[in-house]
Design a protein around this motif. Structure first.
Motif, PDB file in Angstrom:
ATOM      1  N   VAL A 174      -9.338 -14.241  -3.040  1.00  0.00           N
ATOM      2  CA  VAL A 174     -10.414 -14.734  -3.377  1.00  0.00           C
ATOM      3  C   VAL A 174     -11.174 -14.261  -4.722  1.00  0.00           C
ATOM      4  N   VAL A 175     -11.687 -15.020  -5.695  1.00  0.00           N
ATOM      5  CA  VAL A 175     -12.347 -14.202  -6.746  1.00  0.00           C
ATOM      6  C   VAL A 175     -13.739 -14.641  -6.832  1.00  0.00           C
ATOM      7  N   PRO A 176     -14.476 -14.075  -7.938  1.00  0.00           N
ATOM      8  CA  PRO A 176     -15.994 -14.763  -8.047  1.00  0.00           C
ATOM      9  C   PRO A 176     -15.744 -15.977  -8.797  1.00  0.00           C
ATOM     10  N   PHE A 194     -12.811 -17.710 -11.569  1.00  0.00           N
ATOM     11  CA  PHE A 194     -11.845 -18.700 -10.998  1.00  0.00           C
ATOM     12  C   PHE A 194     -10.909 -19.250 -11.918  1.00  0.00           C
ATOM     13  N   GLU A 195     -11.427 -19.988 -13.070  1.00  0.00           N
ATOM     14  CA  GLU A 195     -10.677 -20.410 -14.128  1.00  0.00           C
ATOM     15  C   GLU A 195      -9.500 -19.438 -14.651  1.00  0.00           C
ATOM     16  N   ASP A 196     -10.026 -18.357 -14.928  1.00  0.00           N
ATOM     17  CA  ASP A 196      -9.238 -17.060 -15.487  1.00  0.00           C
ATOM     18  C   ASP A 196      -8.067 -16.654 -14.563  1.00  0.00           C
ATOM     19  N   PHE A 197      -8.578 -16.751 -13.423  1.00  0.00           N
ATOM     20  CA  PHE A 197      -7.670 -16.422 -12.219  1.00  0.00           C
ATOM     21  C   PHE A 197      -6.276 -17.430 -11.939  1.00  0.00           C
ATOM     22  N   HIS A 203      -9.231 -23.292  -0.479  1.00  0.00           N
ATOM     23  CA  HIS A 203     -10.731 -23.577  -0.334  1.00  0.00           C
ATOM     24  C   HIS A 203     -11.207 -23.360  -1.584  1.00  0.00           C
ATOM     25  N   LEU A 204     -11.120 -24.610  -2.702  1.00  0.00           N
ATOM     26  CA  LEU A 204     -11.585 -24.601  -3.941  1.00  0.00           C
ATOM     27  C   LEU A 204     -12.878 -24.254  -3.903  1.00  0.00           C
ATOM     28  N   GLY A 205     -13.748 -24.776  -3.069  1.00  0.00           N
ATOM     29  CA  GLY A 205     -15.442 -24.578  -3.307  1.00  0.00           C
ATOM     30  C   GLY A 205     -15.771 -23.199  -2.750  1.00  0.00           C
ATOM     31  N   ASP A 206     -14.670 -22.208  -2.450  1.00  0.00           N
ATOM     32  CA  ASP A 206     -14.984 -20.639  -2.209  1.00  0.00           C
ATOM     33  C   ASP A 206     -14.013 -19.994  -3.225  1.00  0.00           C
ATOM     34  N   CYS A 207     -13.364 -20.599  -3.997  1.00  0.00           N
ATOM     35  CA  CYS A 207     -12.587 -19.938  -5.020  1.00  0.00           C
ATOM     36  C   CYS A 207     -11.834 -19.105  -4.255  1.00  0.00           C
TER      37      CYS A 207
END
Length: 130
Positions: A8-10, A14-17, A37-41
């Motif tokens: 999980v990332v902030p 998310f886009e960078d990760f 879980h896209l909404g939770d990154c």
């Protein structure tokens, strides 16, 4: 063989990760699936290496965990920490956090009988029956 992440990332990272992880897996020519879980990154990258790729796939997993930690994320969003993820815990939280876990565990399980060896390394002590 499968190796699965649970990172999980902030949200702002998310886009960078996501870009980093997809690029890394493609560059290494490792087959993989992504779900989560896209909404939770919070994504799972299920790496599907062939037998000769297994060692490198484990190294790539470590790189993904390190990237998540460097972005302020964590290695495990829902599947907990066991023997396999002990190193990941240390990468994200460090030895001081491990010592806090050990102190807390000792308070409720002084003989370290439950989940033996998961987060806290188990060493036989003279007073252990097991």
């Amino acid at each position: 063989y499968t190796i699965m992440t649970d990172t999980v990332v902030p949200g702002e990272e998310f886009e960078d990760f996501l870009r980093y992880t997809h690029d890394l897996l493609r560059k290494e020519r490792l087959d993989y699936l992504t779900f989560g879980h896209l909404g939770d990154c919070h994504l799972h990258f299920m790496i599907l290496p062939e037998a000769p790729q297994l060692g490198r796939a484990a190294e790539v997993y470590d790189l993904i965990i390190e990237k998540s930690a460097s972005l302020g994320g964590v290695y495990s969003g829902e599947h907990g920490t066991g023997k396999r993820k002990r190193r990941d815990f240390l990468k994200c939280y460090g030895p001081a956090a491990l010592e806090q876990i050990r102190i807390t565990k000792e308070a409720v399980d002084p003989r370290f009988l439950l989940n033996r060896g998961n987060v806290i390394p188990f060493h036989n002590r003279p007073d252990d029956d097991a």
